[in-house]
Design a protein around this motif. Structure first.
Motif, short mmCIF file in Angstrom:
data_model
loop_
_atom_site.label_atom_id
_atom_site.label_comp_id
_atom_site.label_asym_id
_atom_site.label_seq_id
_atom_site.Cartn_x
_atom_site.Cartn_y
_atom_site.Cartn_z
N LEU A 125 0.95 -1.10 -0.15
CA LEU A 125 0.03 0.15 -0.16
C LEU A 125 0.61 1.19 0.05
N HIS A 126 2.06 1.05 0.58
CA HIS A 126 3.00 2.20 0.44
C HIS A 126 3.19 2.54 -0.86
N LEU A 127 3.43 1.50 -1.96
CA LEU A 127 3.87 1.68 -3.08
C LEU A 127 2.46 2.11 -4.17
N THR A 128 1.38 1.41 -3.59
CA THR A 128 0.26 1.52 -4.65
C THR A 128 -1.00 1.77 -3.55
N PRO A 129 -1.18 3.08 -2.99
CA PRO A 129 -2.01 3.34 -2.01
C PRO A 129 -3.46 3.28 -2.64
N PHE B 276 -13.07 -3.14 13.99
CA PHE B 276 -12.85 -1.64 13.87
C PHE B 276 -12.13 -1.23 12.76
N PRO B 277 -10.71 -2.03 12.90
CA PRO B 277 -9.80 -1.84 11.78
C PRO B 277 -10.42 -2.53 10.57
N ALA B 278 -10.90 -3.56 10.52
CA ALA B 278 -11.60 -4.20 9.38
C ALA B 278 -12.56 -3.14 8.64
N VAL B 279 -13.34 -2.64 9.35
CA VAL B 279 -14.42 -1.81 8.88
C VAL B 279 -13.50 -0.58 8.33
N HIS B 280 -12.78 -0.04 8.98
CA HIS B 280 -11.99 0.93 8.33
C HIS B 280 -11.43 0.46 6.77
N ALA B 281 -10.54 -0.53 6.83
CA ALA B 281 -10.14 -1.10 5.55
C ALA B 281 -11.19 -1.38 4.37
N ALA B 282 -12.13 -1.92 4.85
CA ALA B 282 -13.13 -2.21 3.86
C ALA B 282 -13.61 -0.73 3.44
N GLU B 283 -13.75 0.22 4.11
CA GLU B 283 -14.23 1.40 3.55
C GLU B 283 -13.37 2.14 2.76
N MET B 284 -11.88 1.97 2.92
CA MET B 284 -10.98 2.31 2.21
C MET B 284 -10.99 1.77 0.81
N ALA B 285 -11.23 0.56 0.72
CA ALA B 285 -11.51 -0.37 -0.49
C ALA B 285 -12.84 0.19 -1.22
#
Length: 264
Positions: free
Chosen positions: A86-90, A110-119
């Motif tokens: 993700l640092h290379l292709t955020p 909570f981190p899972a929800v945040h990651a899914a929202e970013m996706a």
């Protein structure tokens, strides 16, 4: 005798030729600079493209390594690989979506929800991201939000039976159970309050103005006053016999009934 005349400027022809030569050289230099600039810009653009291609290739390599680690249930190492990618292709939605799945396996909701929202933000047209977001929202108990996410995923990919047979059906069943539990709770709440109030507050009529209570209070007060007015002593003789002597204080008067007033 030589006649006087205006002398022609020395070097007039030379200056004209030199200036023409300077102009020609300047034109050549300008063409050279323009040709160099035209070659520099494509070269820089090409270097940038090569750099981006290298980042994308390295990111794909890290992505595949993380997927292999996740299949072997080495979730922490997989997350580490995907974070490097993700640092290379955020803006790659697949990396965020896979990370959300692994975080749910680790029960880090909570981190899972945040990651899914970013996706979803990176690729709103990815039905996998919406499906993973709905599952993460179910882990938080957000049933209505999960249903909406599953509906978006089904709208993007309506031919996927897994979304409407498993995810959406399960979320709707949970919603019905939640509504039934709320109805039972609301129906039992008034009865519980009524029972508590009846048990906690006894129905006793305290009449502080009754003649019986006043008479009892007067008798107790008179008895206590007689005990305090008399002095009792116990004398033990040398032979071992005990004798009780009660002395009455002077000035002791019986209680006046007019001192008792009915309480109001």
């Amino acid at each position: 005798m030589a006649s006087f005349g205006w002398k022609r400027k020395i070097g007039e022809k030379v200056s004209r030729v030199t200036s023409q030569q300077f102009e020609a050289e300047a034109a050549d230099e300008k063409e050279a600079v323009e040709s160099e600039e035209g070659g520099w810009l494509p070269a820089a653009k090409r270097r940038k493209e090569v750099l981006l291609e290298g980042c994308a290739e390295r990111s794909k390599q890290l992505k595949d390594e993380g997927a292999s680690l996740a299949e072997n249930k080495r979730y922490r190492e997989a997350i580490q690989r995907w974070d490097e990618a993700l640092h290379l292709t955020p803006n790659e939605a697949a990396l965020h979506e896979m990370k959300a799945q692994v975080l749910m396996s680790l029960h880090e909701i909570f981190p899972a929800v945040h990651a899914a929202e970013m996706a979803v933000q990176c690729n709103p047209h990815s039905w996998e991201s919406w499906q993973t977001l709905g599952r993460a929202q179910l882990g938080l108990g957000e049933i209505l939000l999960a249903i909406r996410s599953f509906q978006v995923a089904l709208h993007i990919y309506p031919m996927n039976p897994e979304i409407w047979k498993e995810d959406l059906s399960w979320a709707r069943m949970l919603l019905e159970q939640q509504k039934a539990a709320q109805r039972i709770k609301r129906s039992e709440a008034p009865n519980a309050v009524t029972q508590f109030s009846q048990k906690s507050i006894p129905e006793v009529d305290y009449d502080f103005e009754s003649e019986e209570i006043i008479a009892v209070c007067a008798a107790i007060a008179e008895k206590q006053k007689q005990v305090s007015a008399n002095k009792t002593m116990v004398i033990v003789s040398a032979s071992g016999t005990a004798e009780t002597i009660t002395e009455k204080e002077d000035g002791a008067t019986p209680p006046d009934s007019s001192a008792f007033i009915k309480a109001r």
